[in-house]
Scaffold this motif. Structure first.
Motif, PDB file in Angstrom:
ATOM      1  N   SER A  64       0.814  -1.218   0.000  1.00 42.13           N
ATOM      2  CA  SER A  64       0.000   0.000   0.000  1.00 42.13           C
ATOM      3  C   SER A  64       0.846   1.267   0.000  1.00 42.13           C
ATOM      4  N   SER A 105      -0.596  -5.535   1.080  1.00 39.75           N
ATOM      5  CA  SER A 105      -0.848  -5.279  -0.335  1.00 39.75           C
ATOM      6  C   SER A 105      -2.322  -5.409  -0.679  1.00 39.75           C
ATOM      7  N   PRO A 115      -6.701  -4.811  -0.490  1.00 40.60           N
ATOM      8  CA  PRO A 115      -7.561  -3.767  -1.059  1.00 40.60           C
ATOM      9  C   PRO A 115      -7.813  -2.582  -0.142  1.00 40.60           C
ATOM     10  N   LYS A 121     -10.755   1.942   1.139  1.00 44.64           N
ATOM     11  CA  LYS A 121     -10.288   1.273  -0.074  1.00 44.64           C
ATOM     12  C   LYS A 121      -9.087   2.027  -0.634  1.00 44.64           C
ATOM     13  N   ASN A 122      -8.050   1.286  -0.928  1.00 43.47           N
ATOM     14  CA  ASN A 122      -6.844   1.877  -1.497  1.00 43.47           C
ATOM     15  C   ASN A 122      -7.080   2.157  -2.979  1.00 43.47           C
ATOM     16  N   TRP A 165      -4.794   0.252  -5.316  1.00 42.51           N
ATOM     17  CA  TRP A 165      -4.636  -1.181  -5.086  1.00 42.51           C
ATOM     18  C   TRP A 165      -4.202  -1.880  -6.364  1.00 42.51           C
ATOM     19  N   LYS A 206      -6.650  -4.835  -8.278  1.00 42.87           N
ATOM     20  CA  LYS A 206      -8.077  -4.683  -8.542  1.00 42.87           C
ATOM     21  C   LYS A 206      -8.530  -5.303  -9.856  1.00 42.87           C
TER      22      LYS A 206
END
Length: 606
Positions: free
Chosen positions: A136, A220, A222, A238-239, A242, A245
């Motif tokens: 992240s 790593s 979501p 929510k990243n 990400w 996805k």
């Protein structure tokens, strides 16, 4: 997990592993890299699959999911025994090399690893990382992160130690490739390592990984931790960057923009919050309450939807576990007597309206469960070498006692009195005592908020009084409960183990002899059974599905006739009440709604 029955293998681990690996390498270079791996056979999905069959690849993105939980948390490190971490923290923020499809018994597909290949007899496994995989914070996921994570996890929690003890070497074999060579025959190991969490090594430099901490792990996954207040709430955001996805495995999964978890003192307070619209989902475990307590305004108006979701999982085991480390529970006749005294039919009718079926063995409700009557065929052949150490019923057949449904339960109580007398316990002045004059007395440890369980135990305690047994309930908060069960500081307690259609290495953590003294295992009963460990070894090394089933059924017989747990009930459906804005796909996985279903494939819709 180290099988006590095969401890000699570990004394020669390096020598065996070196010779084994060299022979395997010279005989065959292994399988071609694959997009997935199954315990038996091949993955059900083709290489070009679009999404998991129980996910909606076109699911809308966005919205907030508000969840509730009972208790609290005081740590953000879910990978150590110290402290209590939020339930969803690991699954939402940390990823593994491979991901599990819950529409197949045990099949994994590429996640952090874009491919996996194994040696000719699964003596080694090699993963190749996806070049796009990122943490992240934007740093790439590396082979060094993988190896460091696996070693560190094994040192920090017994959940990970057993499988790692079977790894002879871990080596970087390419810029993005890592190979693990094993010192033990165990066909599940490639899958087990594929499901190990991968953390960022750099985050923990100079820090004590085993300590309780409020520093969120860099993963790593979501989501990232957005905000929190220990014991009150935690939110996951929510990243937007990400990396995973667009992977086929992830299409239609993790659709919410934010997930918030609020904590409550007990289940009643959480239910009231749900009725008031403060949280979006409530799982109901009590069928009577499901039938009678969901007529509140939001449910009548349709703002709240009531769904029952079926599953095909084994029942698992849930009930009151005896701590056989305590002298009072060492004799199997005493344990059987207390099982006889548990009036399931009356208690189930009182607590559940008689709606729930009883757990009859650890793997009941599945093809893996022991069959009625005497052991036959492959099951008997597997158990015969241990016949002198098996308890009555393992070979000849065993069933739980049944009552006429009345409160008195006279026939079963008479049988209990006889067994207790055989074990040296007799009623003296209205109190059950042994030859030394010591009364039969024990505590039942329960976590706060377990209302239906406490109601059942109270009925049970009244029945025990008729036998002259002094039992009492001790309730503690969630933190104390975790601490005491991790250190086996209890006489009897509430025990639940969800078991799957693909039992493997985790079984040694549940039933292995190391748990007799090693803290933090799932062997709360303190059992030490060479027969059970031999069955685990067989199911781990079997190449034939029929042999795997036979080994599991044999293990089920050993566990059930060990009389370690007073079995309660199970549900063959999940009862979920939720906001009408929350949706899920029509295709339900064979595992039902757990794990990997909620919140994974749900979404928000106006």
């Amino acid at each position: 997990m180290r099988a006590g029955f095969f401890n000699m293998l570990f004394g020669m681990a390096l020598a065996v592993a070196t010779a084994y690996a060299a022979a395997a390498e010279s005989a065959d270079s292994g399988s071609d890299p694959g997009y997935g791996i199954a315990m038996y056979g091949s993955p059900a999905l083709p290489p070009d699959f679009v999404s998991l069959p129980y996910a909606n690849p076109d699911a809308p993105k966005g919205g907030t999911l508000r969840l509730g939980d009972v208790g609290g948390f005081d740590s953000l490190n879910p990978f150590t025994l110290k402290g209590r971490a939020p339930w969803y923290l690991s699954s939402l923020t940390v990823e593994t090399l491979l991901g599990r499809s819950i529409d197949e018994p045990f099949t994994l597909y590429g996640l952090l690893a874009e491919s996996v290949r194994t040696g000719p007899n699964r003596h080694w496994v090699e993963f190749t990382l996806n070049p796009k995989a990122r943490f992240s914070d934007g740093n790439p996921v590396t082979v060094e992160d993988v190896i460091w994570s696996f070693k560190t996890l094994a040192k920090s929690h017994p959940l990970y130690a057993g499988a790692w003890a079977k790894v002879a070497t871990a080596e970087k074999t390419g810029p993005r490739t890592v190979r693990f060579t094993f010192n033990t025959e165990d066909r599940e190991l490639p899958l087990i390592l594929g499901l190990r969490p991968v953390l960022e090594k750099a985050q923990w430099q100079g820090k004590d990984f085993g300590a309780s901490t409020l520093m969120p792990p860099v993963g790593s996954g979501p989501y990232v931790v957005d905000d929190f207040e220990p014991g009150r709430f935690i939110t996951f955001r929510k990243n937007p960057d990400w990396w995973g996805k667009d992977l086929p495995f992830n299409r239609g999964r993790f659709n919410f923009a934010k997930i918030r978890v609020d904590y409550f003192g007990d289940a009643s307070a959480m239910f009231e919050a749900f009725k008031a619209g403060e949280i979006d989902i409530y799982r109901e475990g009590n069928p009577v309450k499901w039938a009678n307590s969901y007529g509140f305004p939001a449910a009548r108006s349709g703002e709240v939807v009531l769904d029952t979701i079926p599953h095909h999982r084994p029942s698992g085991i849930a009930g009151l576990v005896f701590n056989t480390r305590k002298p009072i529970f060492k004799d199997w006749r005493v344990r059987q007597a207390l099982i006889d005294a548990f009036n399931f039919e009356f208690i189930n009718e009182t607590v559940n309206g008689g709606a729930e079926p009883r757990i009859t063995s650890y793997f009941s409700n599945s093809t893996l469960g022991m069959r009625p009557g005497p052991a036959t065929g492959k099951v008997r052949a597997l158990l015969e070498p241990f016949k002198d150490s098996l308890l009555p019923g393992a070979l000849s057949g065993y069933g739980l006692p049944k009552s006429d449904g009345s409160e008195r339960n006279r026939r079963n109580l008479r049988r209990a009195v006889k067994l207790l007398a055989e074990a040296g316990w007799t009623v003296q002045g209205g109190v059950l005592k042994n030859a030394a004059g010591q009364p039969f007395a024990f505590d039942v440890l329960l976590p706060q908020g377990a209302a239906s369980i406490e109601a059942a135990v109270n009925i049970y305690i009244q029945a025990l009084k008729r036998l002259g047994i002094q039992a009492r309930i001790t309730t503690v908060d969630s933190a104390q409960y975790v601490e005491r069960t991790n250190s086996y500081d209890f006489d009897m307690t509430w025990y639940i183990r969800a078991l799957s259609m693909s039992p493997g290495n985790e079984q040694m953590l549940y039933w292995g002899h190391e748990g007799v003294t090693e803290p933090g295992t799932r062997n709360w009963m303190g059992m030490n059974s060479p027969a059970a460990e031999a069955m685990i070894h067989t199911l781990l090394t079997s190449k034939d599905h029929d042999e795997f089933v036979a080994a599991t059924r044999a293990m089920d017989r050993v566990l059930t006739t060990g009389r370690y747990v007073i079995p309660f009930w199970y549900s063959d459906v999940s009862r979920i009440a939720h906001s009408r804005h929350l949706k899920y796909p029509s295709h339900l996985p064979i595992w039902g709604d757990w794990p990997g279903f909620l919140p994974d494939v749900w979404w928000y819709e106006d």
